[in-house]
Design a protein around this motif. Structure first.
Motif, PDB file in Angstrom:
ATOM      1  N   ARG A  72      -5.677  -4.215   7.423  1.00 17.55           N
ATOM      2  CA  ARG A  72      -5.290  -4.397   6.017  1.00 17.55           C
ATOM      3  C   ARG A  72      -6.496  -4.222   5.103  1.00 17.55           C
ATOM      4  O   ARG A  72      -6.433  -3.524   4.092  1.00 17.55           O
ATOM      5  CB  ARG A  72      -4.663  -5.780   5.844  1.00 17.55           C
ATOM      6  N   GLU A  73      -7.617  -4.866   5.473  1.00  9.48           N
ATOM      7  CA  GLU A  73      -8.831  -4.766   4.664  1.00  9.48           C
ATOM      8  C   GLU A  73      -9.386  -3.350   4.670  1.00  9.48           C
ATOM      9  O   GLU A  73      -9.846  -2.846   3.639  1.00  9.48           O
ATOM     10  CB  GLU A  73      -9.868  -5.767   5.174  1.00  9.48           C
ATOM     11  N   LYS A  74      -9.326  -2.690   5.822  1.00 10.68           N
ATOM     12  CA  LYS A  74      -9.808  -1.316   5.944  1.00 10.68           C
ATOM     13  C   LYS A  74      -8.985  -0.358   5.073  1.00 10.68           C
ATOM     14  O   LYS A  74      -9.537   0.533   4.422  1.00 10.68           O
ATOM     15  CB  LYS A  74      -9.736  -0.879   7.405  1.00 10.68           C
ATOM     16  N   LEU A  75      -7.668  -0.573   5.040  1.00  8.74           N
ATOM     17  CA  LEU A  75      -6.770   0.295   4.263  1.00  8.74           C
ATOM     18  C   LEU A  75      -6.711  -0.077   2.788  1.00  8.74           C
ATOM     19  O   LEU A  75      -6.207   0.689   1.981  1.00  8.74           O
ATOM     20  CB  LEU A  75      -5.346   0.226   4.837  1.00  8.74           C
ATOM     21  N   GLY A  76      -7.178  -1.260   2.459  1.00 13.38           N
ATOM     22  CA  GLY A  76      -7.021  -1.742   1.088  1.00 13.38           C
ATOM     23  C   GLY A  76      -5.607  -2.251   0.844  1.00 13.38           C
ATOM     24  O   GLY A  76      -5.154  -2.326  -0.292  1.00 13.38           O
ATOM     25  N   GLY A  77      -4.916  -2.577   1.909  1.00 12.09           N
ATOM     26  CA  GLY A  77      -3.539  -3.078   1.833  1.00 12.09           C
ATOM     27  C   GLY A  77      -2.578  -2.094   2.473  1.00 12.09           C
ATOM     28  O   GLY A  77      -2.828  -0.890   2.491  1.00 12.09           O
ATOM     29  N   PHE A  78      -1.523  -2.634   3.023  1.00 10.33           N
ATOM     30  CA  PHE A  78      -0.503  -1.798   3.646  1.00 10.33           C
ATOM     31  C   PHE A  78       0.441  -1.252   2.582  1.00 10.33           C
ATOM     32  O   PHE A  78       0.757  -1.938   1.611  1.00 10.33           O
ATOM     33  CB  PHE A  78       0.310  -2.617   4.661  1.00 10.33           C
ATOM     34  N   THR A  79       0.869  -0.019   2.782  1.00 14.74           N
ATOM     35  CA  THR A  79       1.862   0.573   1.883  1.00 14.74           C
ATOM     36  C   THR A  79       3.192   0.776   2.589  1.00 14.74           C
ATOM     37  O   THR A  79       4.211   0.951   1.936  1.00 14.74           O
ATOM     38  CB  THR A  79       1.371   1.922   1.328  1.00 14.74           C
ATOM     39  N   GLU A  80       3.176   0.773   3.922  1.00 14.94           N
ATOM     40  CA  GLU A  80       4.408   0.889   4.699  1.00 14.94           C
ATOM     41  C   GLU A  80       4.258   0.156   6.027  1.00 14.94           C
ATOM     42  O   GLU A  80       3.154   0.038   6.572  1.00 14.94           O
ATOM     43  CB  GLU A  80       4.823   2.335   4.912  1.00 14.94           C
ATOM     44  N   VAL A  81       5.354  -0.357   6.519  1.00 15.51           N
ATOM     45  CA  VAL A  81       5.372  -1.168   7.738  1.00 15.51           C
ATOM     46  C   VAL A  81       4.869  -0.373   8.940  1.00 15.51           C
ATOM     47  O   VAL A  81       4.203  -0.921   9.826  1.00 15.51           O
ATOM     48  CB  VAL A  81       6.808  -1.698   7.994  1.00 15.51           C
TER      49      VAL A  81
END
Length: 106
Positions: A72-81
């Motif tokens: 989550r931190e690497k992506l800057g938050g999830f956008t899809e499951v």
């Protein structure tokens, strides 16, 4: 011959008794044996703690939840499951078991 006659009489009697009972019984709706819980716990994978995530998701312990938070931190938050499939140990089966329990809000 007597056995055959007895079988016919018994069958006819059962049919008549069952038919009479069915005709005289009112038809009523019954409750479904499956109880639907309207208080299903969900977790926002963009804000949930490792403990919250592991408490809600089936087959996900605290260690795996910590890996979810790292991604989550690497992506800057999830956008899809489906992005959870990038977490080692979470496969399609685990994702499908948990899809109803996962929310994604920023």
């Amino acid at each position: 011959m007597k056995l055959k006659l007895l079988s016919i009489l018994l069958g006819t009697s059962l049919f008549w008794v069952c038919g009479a009972q069915a005709g005289s019984m009112p038809v009523t709706a019954t409750a479904s044996p499956v109880v639907q819980d309207t208080n299903v716990k969900t977790v926002n994978i963009n804000t949930g703690s490792a403990q919250e995530i592991s408490d809600v998701l089936v087959g996900v312990g605290v260690k795996r939840a910590e890996q979810i938070i790292e991604l989550r931190e690497k992506l800057g938050g999830f956008t899809e499951v489906e992005q959870l499939l990038d977490v080692k140990g979470i496969g399609a089966k685990t994702l499908e078991k948990n899809r109803a329990f996962i929310t994604i809000k920023q």
